[in-house]
Design a protein around this motif. Structure first.
Motif, PDB file in Angstrom:
ATOM      1  N   THR A  32       0.829  -1.203   0.000  1.00  0.00           N
ATOM      2  CA  THR A  32       0.000   0.000   0.000  1.00  0.00           C
ATOM      3  C   THR A  32       0.864   1.254   0.000  1.00  0.00           C
ATOM      4  O   THR A  32       0.586   2.212  -0.724  1.00  0.00           O
ATOM      5  CB  THR A  32      -0.948   0.008   1.212  1.00  0.00           C
ATOM      6  OG1 THR A  32      -1.816  -1.124   1.107  1.00  0.00           O
ATOM      7  CG2 THR A  32      -1.764   1.276   1.276  1.00  0.00           C
ATOM      8  N   THR A  36       0.867   3.970  -2.982  1.00  0.00           N
ATOM      9  CA  THR A  36       0.527   5.355  -2.672  1.00  0.00           C
ATOM     10  C   THR A  36       1.631   6.291  -3.149  1.00  0.00           C
ATOM     11  O   THR A  36       1.363   7.318  -3.784  1.00  0.00           O
ATOM     12  CB  THR A  36       0.291   5.512  -1.161  1.00  0.00           C
ATOM     13  OG1 THR A  36      -0.792   4.651  -0.786  1.00  0.00           O
ATOM     14  CG2 THR A  36      -0.042   6.938  -0.792  1.00  0.00           C
ATOM     15  N   GLU A  56      -6.363   2.793  -7.999  1.00  0.00           N
ATOM     16  CA  GLU A  56      -7.552   1.940  -8.054  1.00  0.00           C
ATOM     17  C   GLU A  56      -7.213   0.450  -7.982  1.00  0.00           C
ATOM     18  O   GLU A  56      -8.081  -0.355  -7.690  1.00  0.00           O
ATOM     19  CB  GLU A  56      -8.337   2.231  -9.338  1.00  0.00           C
ATOM     20  CG  GLU A  56      -9.022   3.581  -9.317  1.00  0.00           C
ATOM     21  CD  GLU A  56      -9.661   3.956 -10.635  1.00  0.00           C
ATOM     22  OE1 GLU A  56      -9.304   3.355 -11.681  1.00  0.00           O
ATOM     23  OE2 GLU A  56     -10.493   4.872 -10.639  1.00  0.00           O
ATOM     24  N   THR A  59      -5.231  -3.579  -3.206  1.00  0.00           N
ATOM     25  CA  THR A  59      -5.918  -4.692  -2.556  1.00  0.00           C
ATOM     26  C   THR A  59      -5.308  -4.871  -1.175  1.00  0.00           C
ATOM     27  O   THR A  59      -4.272  -4.289  -0.865  1.00  0.00           O
ATOM     28  CB  THR A  59      -5.762  -6.002  -3.350  1.00  0.00           C
ATOM     29  OG1 THR A  59      -4.374  -6.320  -3.445  1.00  0.00           O
ATOM     30  CG2 THR A  59      -6.369  -5.898  -4.742  1.00  0.00           C
ATOM     31  N   ALA A  63      -6.080  -1.213   1.522  1.00  0.00           N
ATOM     32  CA  ALA A  63      -6.401  -0.799   0.158  1.00  0.00           C
ATOM     33  C   ALA A  63      -7.164   0.517   0.097  1.00  0.00           C
ATOM     34  O   ALA A  63      -7.145   1.187  -0.932  1.00  0.00           O
ATOM     35  CB  ALA A  63      -7.206  -1.894  -0.537  1.00  0.00           C
ATOM     36  N   GLU A  64      -7.789   0.886   1.178  1.00  0.00           N
ATOM     37  CA  GLU A  64      -8.548   2.134   1.220  1.00  0.00           C
ATOM     38  C   GLU A  64      -7.654   3.364   1.028  1.00  0.00           C
ATOM     39  O   GLU A  64      -8.082   4.376   0.496  1.00  0.00           O
ATOM     40  CB  GLU A  64      -9.260   2.218   2.572  1.00  0.00           C
ATOM     41  CG  GLU A  64      -9.941   3.514   2.870  1.00  0.00           C
ATOM     42  CD  GLU A  64     -10.402   3.592   4.317  1.00  0.00           C
ATOM     43  OE1 GLU A  64     -10.774   4.694   4.716  1.00  0.00           O
ATOM     44  OE2 GLU A  64     -10.387   2.590   5.040  1.00  0.00           O
ATOM     45  N   LEU A  65      -6.389   3.284   1.442  1.00  0.00           N
ATOM     46  CA  LEU A  65      -5.504   4.453   1.404  1.00  0.00           C
ATOM     47  C   LEU A  65      -5.305   5.012  -0.004  1.00  0.00           C
ATOM     48  O   LEU A  65      -5.615   6.184  -0.235  1.00  0.00           O
ATOM     49  CB  LEU A  65      -4.157   4.160   2.058  1.00  0.00           C
ATOM     50  CG  LEU A  65      -3.104   5.265   1.939  1.00  0.00           C
ATOM     51  CD1 LEU A  65      -3.606   6.584   2.501  1.00  0.00           C
ATOM     52  CD2 LEU A  65      -1.821   4.852   2.613  1.00  0.00           C
ATOM     53  N   GLY A  67      -7.008   4.641  -2.680  1.00  0.00           N
ATOM     54  CA  GLY A  67      -8.310   5.078  -3.191  1.00  0.00           C
ATOM     55  C   GLY A  67      -8.801   6.359  -2.553  1.00  0.00           C
ATOM     56  O   GLY A  67      -9.543   7.124  -3.169  1.00  0.00           O
ATOM     57  N   SER A  68      -8.364   6.617  -1.313  1.00  0.00           N
ATOM     58  CA  SER A  68      -8.809   7.840  -0.633  1.00  0.00           C
ATOM     59  C   SER A  68      -8.186   9.087  -1.250  1.00  0.00           C
ATOM     60  O   SER A  68      -8.631  10.193  -0.980  1.00  0.00           O
ATOM     61  CB  SER A  68      -8.469   7.776   0.863  1.00  0.00           C
ATOM     62  OG  SER A  68      -7.080   7.969   1.082  1.00  0.00           O
ATOM     63  N   TYR A  85      -5.116   9.589   6.856  1.00  0.00           N
ATOM     64  CA  TYR A  85      -5.381   8.153   6.894  1.00  0.00           C
ATOM     65  C   TYR A  85      -4.527   7.479   7.971  1.00  0.00           C
ATOM     66  O   TYR A  85      -5.029   6.668   8.749  1.00  0.00           O
ATOM     67  CB  TYR A  85      -5.090   7.528   5.522  1.00  0.00           C
ATOM     68  CG  TYR A  85      -5.274   6.027   5.520  1.00  0.00           C
ATOM     69  CD1 TYR A  85      -6.528   5.468   5.315  1.00  0.00           C
ATOM     70  CD2 TYR A  85      -4.205   5.173   5.741  1.00  0.00           C
ATOM     71  CE1 TYR A  85      -6.713   4.092   5.335  1.00  0.00           C
ATOM     72  CE2 TYR A  85      -4.375   3.794   5.755  1.00  0.00           C
ATOM     73  CZ  TYR A  85      -5.630   3.264   5.551  1.00  0.00           C
ATOM     74  OH  TYR A  85      -5.791   1.906   5.569  1.00  0.00           O
TER      75      TYR A  85
END
Length: 120
Positions: A32, A36, A56, A59, A63-65, A67-68, A85
């Motif tokens: 991640t 990023t 995008e 995983t 994985a939210e990082l 995408g945020s 985050y």
């Protein structure tokens, strides 16, 4: 290097005395982090469409990082989101920081998105 670190099967660390809870989260945190940083570097070099594709594709546990960070506007705003985050999800920094001793760097939320040097 960031793309290599994002590879799902890549070994993240070598060690035998790592706590099991860290061993499970560390690969997701490293991937991640790499994803990023790559997305922010791409944004910085004007490749916002590729930055979005990289973000995008995240995983795993964190994985939210990436995408945020969407939609990408500029890397200053993206870096503010990275710090937010890390403050909101302390497990991310816990997983990114090695338990294997003082010789390894310890990441803090303000370190995650420092200036990305461009190599010419």
């Amino acid at each position: 290097a960031y793309r290599e670190a994002m590879e799902p099967g890549r070994t993240v660390f070598r060690g035998s005395s790592v706590p099991p809870e860290w061993e499970q989260k560390a690969p997701d945190a490293v991937r991640t982090f790499a994803r990023t940083r790559l997305a922010i570097l791409l944004l910085q070099t004007g490749q916002s469409a590729e930055a979005q594709r990289v973000a995008e594709g995240a995983t795993g546990a964190f994985a939210e990082l990436p995408g945020s960070l969407l939609p990408f506007r500029d890397n200053v705003a993206a870096c503010a989101k990275v710090e937010a985050y890390a403050q909101r999800v302390p497990d991310f920094l816990d997983a990114l920081n090695s338990p294997e001793g003082y010789a390894n760097p310890q990441w803090h939320e303000t370190d995650l998105c420092g200036e990305v040097p461009l190599i010419s």
